[in-house]
Design a protein around this motif. Structure first.
Motif, PDB file in Angstrom:
ATOM      1  N   GLY A  56      -2.142  12.834   4.174  1.00 43.01           N
ATOM      2  CA  GLY A  56      -2.496  11.820   3.182  1.00 43.01           C
ATOM      3  C   GLY A  56      -1.822  12.071   1.847  1.00 43.01           C
ATOM      4  N   THR A  57      -1.964  11.126   0.949  1.00 38.82           N
ATOM      5  CA  THR A  57      -1.268  11.182  -0.336  1.00 38.82           C
ATOM      6  C   THR A  57      -1.776  12.306  -1.236  1.00 38.82           C
ATOM      7  OG1 THR A  57      -2.787   9.478  -1.147  1.00 38.82           O
ATOM      8  CG2 THR A  57      -0.660   8.743  -0.324  1.00 38.82           C
ATOM      9  N   SER A  58      -3.086  12.515  -1.266  1.00 36.98           N
ATOM     10  CA  SER A  58      -3.623  13.591  -2.104  1.00 36.98           C
ATOM     11  C   SER A  58      -3.138  14.945  -1.616  1.00 36.98           C
ATOM     12  CB  SER A  58      -5.152  13.544  -2.113  1.00 36.98           C
ATOM     13  OG  SER A  58      -5.623  12.356  -2.720  1.00 36.98           O
ATOM     14  N   ALA A  59      -3.100  15.117  -0.298  1.00 34.69           N
ATOM     15  CA  ALA A  59      -2.618  16.376   0.273  1.00 34.69           C
ATOM     16  C   ALA A  59      -1.146  16.581  -0.042  1.00 34.69           C
ATOM     17  CB  ALA A  59      -2.849  16.383   1.783  1.00 34.69           C
ATOM     18  N   GLU A 108       0.831  -1.210   0.000  1.00 34.78           N
ATOM     19  CA  GLU A 108       0.000   0.000   0.000  1.00 34.78           C
ATOM     20  C   GLU A 108       0.864   1.257   0.000  1.00 34.78           C
ATOM     21  OE1 GLU A 108      -3.476   2.171   2.735  1.00 34.78           O
ATOM     22  OE2 GLU A 108      -2.662   0.212   3.308  1.00 34.78           O
ATOM     23  N   ALA A 109       1.931   1.249   0.815  1.00 33.36           N
ATOM     24  CA  ALA A 109       2.828   2.405   0.867  1.00 33.36           C
ATOM     25  C   ALA A 109       3.534   2.621  -0.469  1.00 33.36           C
ATOM     26  CB  ALA A 109       3.856   2.218   1.978  1.00 33.36           C
ATOM     27  N   VAL A 164       5.911  13.745   7.508  1.00 35.71           N
ATOM     28  CA  VAL A 164       4.983  14.667   8.168  1.00 35.71           C
ATOM     29  C   VAL A 164       3.529  14.326   7.833  1.00 35.71           C
ATOM     30  CG1 VAL A 164       6.603  16.580   8.390  1.00 35.71           C
ATOM     31  CG2 VAL A 164       5.315  16.315   6.273  1.00 35.71           C
ATOM     32  N   GLY A 165       3.267  13.036   7.648  1.00 35.28           N
ATOM     33  CA  GLY A 165       1.889  12.591   7.457  1.00 35.28           C
ATOM     34  C   GLY A 165       1.420  12.512   6.028  1.00 35.28           C
ATOM     35  N   GLY A 166       2.361  12.491   5.072  1.00 35.88           N
ATOM     36  CA  GLY A 166       1.967  12.454   3.668  1.00 35.88           C
ATOM     37  C   GLY A 166       1.670  11.064   3.147  1.00 35.88           C
ATOM     38  N   GLY A 167       1.941  10.035   3.955  1.00 34.98           N
ATOM     39  CA  GLY A 167       1.716   8.675   3.496  1.00 34.98           C
ATOM     40  C   GLY A 167       2.873   8.175   2.648  1.00 34.98           C
ATOM     41  N   GLY A 168       2.725   6.980   2.116  1.00 32.43           N
ATOM     42  CA  GLY A 168       3.755   6.415   1.258  1.00 32.43           C
ATOM     43  C   GLY A 168       4.877   5.748   2.034  1.00 32.43           C
TER      44      GLY A 168
END
Length: 217
Positions: free
Chosen positions: A88-91, A11-12, A167-171
């Motif tokens: 999140g990823t979109s952000a 998923e990451a 910083v919370g961006g995901g991945g």
């Protein structure tokens, strides 16, 4: 390693590819014309506008001079306004895109600088319009350099996406921090690094292949 952890790694990885893909496509779509404008509005060029060139150059330089981690935090209000959240990823794709646009523009401008002036002069002598010169001479002649620049941008976005994950961006960056660093699991850290290295090598190899195929000289 548990199946749950393997799912998290997959998923990451997909999240990182999503961030890089979205930001790379938008940055290319906006950075390419910006780079062309930076080139053709120079003094002595086919659409010389020194004042316009100065303004565009200043904006581009400002965008390139801001460290990504600072840009990431500074754009939180804009990110929240555009996508409704700052995590999140979109952000994360928002600051990634904004950071990449001036980067692409300067690389495109550099590629256009490599086009021999004689080709432009020959096209002008035959009555070609500025649009025809851009689309039939400049861009085709600089194709290899532009592809190289876009490849460099994508590789840079991979590293930026890992930074956004911190910083919370995901991945993969988020996975490495949360499960590798905070939980003292060096195996997860190693896996994320290996995946990022493979990803970069894959993008670089693809870019090199495209450059070879586009070389018409």
């Amino acid at each position: 390693m548990s199946s749950a952890m393997l799912e998290l790694i997959l998923e990451a990885t997909l999240d990182t590819l999503y961030m890089v893909g979205i930001s790379g496509l938008i940055a290319a779509a906006l950075g390419l014309p910006l780079g062309v404008l930076l080139y053709v509005t120079r003094p002595g060029q086919i659409l010389a506008q020194p004042s316009t060139h100065h303004v565009l150059g200043m904006i581009t330089n400002i965008g390139r001079s801001i460290p990504f981690i600072i840009l990431l935090v500074a754009l939180i209000p804009v990110t929240r306004m555009l996508v409704g959240t700052s995590i999140g990823t979109s952000a994360a794709s928002v600051p990634l895109t904004i950071a990449a646009i001036p980067f692409v523009a300067r690389l495109v401008e550099g590629a256009l600088n490599e086009v021999p002036p004689g080709l432009v002069e020959a096209a002008q002598s035959m009555g070609a319009t500025p649009y025809q010169i851009i689309t039939k001479v400049l861009l085709p002649e600089a194709r290899g350099g532009i592809i190289t620049g876009l490849t460099i941008t994508v590789v840079t976005l991979v590293s930026y996406s890992a930074m956004a994950g911190a910083v919370g961006g995901g991945g993969l960056g988020d996975l490495g921090i949360r499960y590798g660093y905070h939980r003292y699991n060096p195996t997860i850290m190693l896996i994320t690094v290996v995946i990022l290295v493979v990803m970069v090598q894959g993008f670089q190899s693809l870019g090199d292949t495209l450059v070879r195929k586009s070389d018409h000289k």
